[in-house]
Design a protein around this motif. Structure first.
Motif, PDB file in Angstrom:
ATOM      1  N   VAL A  46      23.884   7.804  19.749  1.00 18.21           N
ATOM      2  CA  VAL A  46      23.455   7.045  19.170  1.00 18.21           C
ATOM      3  C   VAL A  46      24.199   6.974  17.387  1.00 18.21           C
ATOM      4  O   VAL A  46      24.945   8.595  16.546  1.00 18.21           O
ATOM      5  N   SER A  47      24.328   5.736  16.966  1.00 14.81           N
ATOM      6  CA  SER A  47      25.297   5.958  15.776  1.00 14.81           C
ATOM      7  C   SER A  47      24.590   5.337  14.297  1.00 14.81           C
ATOM      8  O   SER A  47      24.945   5.645  13.000  1.00 14.81           O
ATOM      9  N   TRP A  48      23.246   4.584  14.989  1.00 14.74           N
ATOM     10  CA  TRP A  48      22.245   4.393  13.460  1.00 14.74           C
ATOM     11  C   TRP A  48      20.996   4.089  14.534  1.00 14.74           C
ATOM     12  O   TRP A  48      20.455   3.594  15.010  1.00 14.74           O
ATOM     13  N   PHE A  49      19.837   4.176  13.310  1.00 10.99           N
ATOM     14  CA  PHE A  49      18.597   4.216  13.643  1.00 10.99           C
ATOM     15  C   PHE A  49      17.937   3.474  12.272  1.00 10.99           C
ATOM     16  O   PHE A  49      18.271   3.186  11.309  1.00 10.99           O
ATOM     17  N   GLU A  50      16.511   2.306  12.694  1.00 11.05           N
ATOM     18  CA  GLU A  50      15.920   2.081  11.523  1.00 11.05           C
ATOM     19  C   GLU A  50      14.520   2.481  11.914  1.00 11.05           C
ATOM     20  O   GLU A  50      13.919   1.650  13.349  1.00 11.05           O
ATOM     21  N   VAL A  51      13.649   2.639  11.163  1.00 12.32           N
ATOM     22  CA  VAL A  51      12.268   2.258  11.380  1.00 12.32           C
ATOM     23  C   VAL A  51      11.903   1.513  11.241  1.00 12.32           C
ATOM     24  O   VAL A  51      11.403   1.008   9.768  1.00 12.32           O
ATOM     25  N   PRO A  52      11.053   0.332  11.172  1.00 12.79           N
ATOM     26  CA  PRO A  52      10.392  -0.251  10.645  1.00 12.79           C
ATOM     27  C   PRO A  52       9.069   0.267   9.992  1.00 12.79           C
ATOM     28  O   PRO A  52       8.019   0.498  10.511  1.00 12.79           O
ATOM     29  N   VAL A  53       8.830  -0.678   8.909  1.00  8.34           N
ATOM     30  CA  VAL A  53       7.545  -0.484   8.427  1.00  8.34           C
ATOM     31  C   VAL A  53       7.043  -2.008   7.457  1.00  8.34           C
ATOM     32  O   VAL A  53       7.637  -2.741   7.484  1.00  8.34           O
ATOM     33  N   THR A  54       5.676  -1.512   7.065  1.00  5.44           N
ATOM     34  CA  THR A  54       5.457  -2.544   6.675  1.00  5.44           C
ATOM     35  C   THR A  54       4.697  -2.780   5.271  1.00  5.44           C
ATOM     36  O   THR A  54       4.482  -4.029   4.365  1.00  5.44           O
ATOM     37  N   ASN A  55       5.896  -1.962   3.894  1.00 11.03           N
ATOM     38  CA  ASN A  55       4.920  -1.125   3.117  1.00 11.03           C
ATOM     39  C   ASN A  55       5.878  -0.762   2.693  1.00 11.03           C
ATOM     40  O   ASN A  55       6.235   0.890   2.950  1.00 11.03           O
ATOM     41  N   MET A  56       7.251  -0.847   2.193  1.00 14.90           N
ATOM     42  CA  MET A  56       8.171  -0.143   1.754  1.00 14.90           C
ATOM     43  C   MET A  56       8.019   1.257   1.250  1.00 14.90           C
ATOM     44  O   MET A  56       8.431   2.256   0.687  1.00 14.90           O
ATOM     45  N   ASP A  57       6.790   0.881  -0.225  1.00 11.85           N
ATOM     46  CA  ASP A  57       6.624   1.528  -1.282  1.00 11.85           C
ATOM     47  C   ASP A  57       5.752   2.453  -0.408  1.00 11.85           C
ATOM     48  O   ASP A  57       6.286   4.252  -0.969  1.00 11.85           O
ATOM     49  N   ARG A  58       4.835   2.402   0.690  1.00 10.38           N
ATOM     50  CA  ARG A  58       4.627   3.240   0.437  1.00 10.38           C
ATOM     51  C   ARG A  58       5.019   4.316   2.163  1.00 10.38           C
ATOM     52  O   ARG A  58       4.038   5.710   2.411  1.00 10.38           O
ATOM     53  N   ALA A  59       5.115   4.144   2.644  1.00  5.54           N
ATOM     54  CA  ALA A  59       6.457   4.248   3.475  1.00  5.54           C
ATOM     55  C   ALA A  59       7.320   5.275   3.003  1.00  5.54           C
ATOM     56  O   ALA A  59       7.895   6.079   3.460  1.00  5.54           O
ATOM     57  N   LYS A  60       8.267   4.858   2.069  1.00  5.37           N
ATOM     58  CA  LYS A  60       8.758   5.805   0.973  1.00  5.37           C
ATOM     59  C   LYS A  60       8.768   7.107   0.533  1.00  5.37           C
ATOM     60  O   LYS A  60       8.640   8.220   0.555  1.00  5.37           O
ATOM     61  N   ALA A  61       6.883   6.516   0.265  1.00  9.16           N
ATOM     62  CA  ALA A  61       6.471   7.469  -0.680  1.00  9.16           C
ATOM     63  C   ALA A  61       6.555   8.981   0.763  1.00  9.16           C
ATOM     64  O   ALA A  61       5.520   9.950   0.615  1.00  9.16           O
ATOM     65  N   PHE A  62       5.579   8.368   2.161  1.00 12.77           N
ATOM     66  CA  PHE A  62       5.455   9.137   3.103  1.00 12.77           C
ATOM     67  C   PHE A  62       6.551   9.768   3.628  1.00 12.77           C
ATOM     68  O   PHE A  62       6.766  11.315   3.655  1.00 12.77           O
ATOM     69  N   TYR A  63       7.839   9.211   3.265  1.00  5.97           N
ATOM     70  CA  TYR A  63       8.824  10.289   4.312  1.00  5.97           C
ATOM     71  C   TYR A  63       9.480  11.127   3.265  1.00  5.97           C
ATOM     72  O   TYR A  63      10.135  12.021   3.225  1.00  5.97           O
ATOM     73  N   ASP A  64       9.599  10.959   1.800  1.00  2.00           N
ATOM     74  CA  ASP A  64       9.690  11.657   0.740  1.00  2.00           C
ATOM     75  C   ASP A  64       8.702  12.688   0.523  1.00  2.00           C
ATOM     76  O   ASP A  64       9.713  13.875   0.324  1.00  2.00           O
ATOM     77  N   LYS A  65       7.670  12.606   0.944  1.00  2.00           N
ATOM     78  CA  LYS A  65       6.682  13.638   0.941  1.00  2.00           C
ATOM     79  C   LYS A  65       6.671  14.249   1.885  1.00  2.00           C
ATOM     80  O   LYS A  65       7.012  16.436   2.019  1.00  2.00           O
ATOM     81  N   VAL A  66       7.129  14.195   2.926  1.00  2.00           N
ATOM     82  CA  VAL A  66       6.959  14.989   4.365  1.00  2.00           C
ATOM     83  C   VAL A  66       8.190  15.600   4.758  1.00  2.00           C
ATOM     84  O   VAL A  66       8.637  16.972   5.073  1.00  2.00           O
ATOM     85  N   PHE A  67       8.861  14.578   4.687  1.00  2.00           N
ATOM     86  CA  PHE A  67      10.947  15.769   4.305  1.00  2.00           C
ATOM     87  C   PHE A  67      11.165  16.230   3.370  1.00  2.00           C
ATOM     88  O   PHE A  67      12.051  16.314   3.274  1.00  2.00           O
ATOM     89  N   GLN A  68      10.741  16.078   1.832  1.00  2.00           N
ATOM     90  CA  GLN A  68      11.374  16.329   0.484  1.00  2.00           C
ATOM     91  C   GLN A  68      12.206  16.276   0.577  1.00  2.00           C
ATOM     92  O   GLN A  68      13.498  16.533   0.264  1.00  2.00           O
ATOM     93  N   ILE A  69      12.244  14.359   0.607  1.00  6.63           N
ATOM     94  CA  ILE A  69      13.810  14.236   0.494  1.00  6.63           C
ATOM     95  C   ILE A  69      13.963  13.069  -0.944  1.00  6.63           C
ATOM     96  O   ILE A  69      12.163  12.351  -1.059  1.00  6.63           O
ATOM     97  N   GLU A  70      14.723  11.720  -1.028  1.00  8.13           N
ATOM     98  CA  GLU A  70      14.766  11.300  -1.904  1.00  8.13           C
ATOM     99  C   GLU A  70      15.128   9.449  -1.584  1.00  8.13           C
ATOM    100  O   GLU A  70      16.143   9.611  -1.214  1.00  8.13           O
TER     101      GLU A  70
END
Length: 125
Positions: free
Chosen positions: A6-30
């Motif tokens: 595996v060299s790359w992956f993409e997670v499909p989203v329908t709302n980038m702002d909502r998805a970004k907020a979710f992953y930032d919060k769960v993984f404590q990343i930016e």
């Protein structure tokens, strides 16, 4: 083979702002978001020279989130429970609590993200 499969992956989203907020919060990343002519990509942090594949969130009409179909991505964790504890507050749902795979392999957990994707976690502890 000279590298992991595996060299790359993409997670499909329908709302980038909502998805970004979710992953930032769960993984404590930016996550950093860029627009490539109408295709939005949110880059997961990358550590040069460290093991593991890199990837992004992606918002485009040809990408569809799924909670049952397709590949299941496992994100690495120091302790699966840490991220699982933040999933629901971030707008997701825990599907499988921290579960031991085996003493040698470690633990896993599965959740639905804010977009409806089934995502897994793996840790040794």
């Amino acid at each position: 083979m000279e590298q992991n499969m595996v060299s790359w992956f993409e997670v499909p989203v329908t709302n980038m702002d909502r998805a970004k907020a979710f992953y930032d919060k769960v993984f404590q990343i930016e996550i950093q978001v860029q627009d490539f002519g109408g295709t939005l990509m949110g880059w997961f942090p990358w550590a040069e020279g460290k093991p593991g594949a890199n990837g992004s969130l992606i918002q485009h009409e040809s990408y569809k989130p799924s909670n049952t179909d397709g590949v299941l991505i496992y994100f690495a964790s120091s302790d699966v429970q840490k991220e699982l504890d933040r999933v629901e507050a971030a707008g997701g749902k825990v599907l499988r609590p921290k579960t031991q795979i085996s003493p040698e392999v470690g633990y896993m957990g599965v959740f639905l993200d804010s977009e409806g994707n089934r995502i897994a976690l793996h840790s040794r502890a």
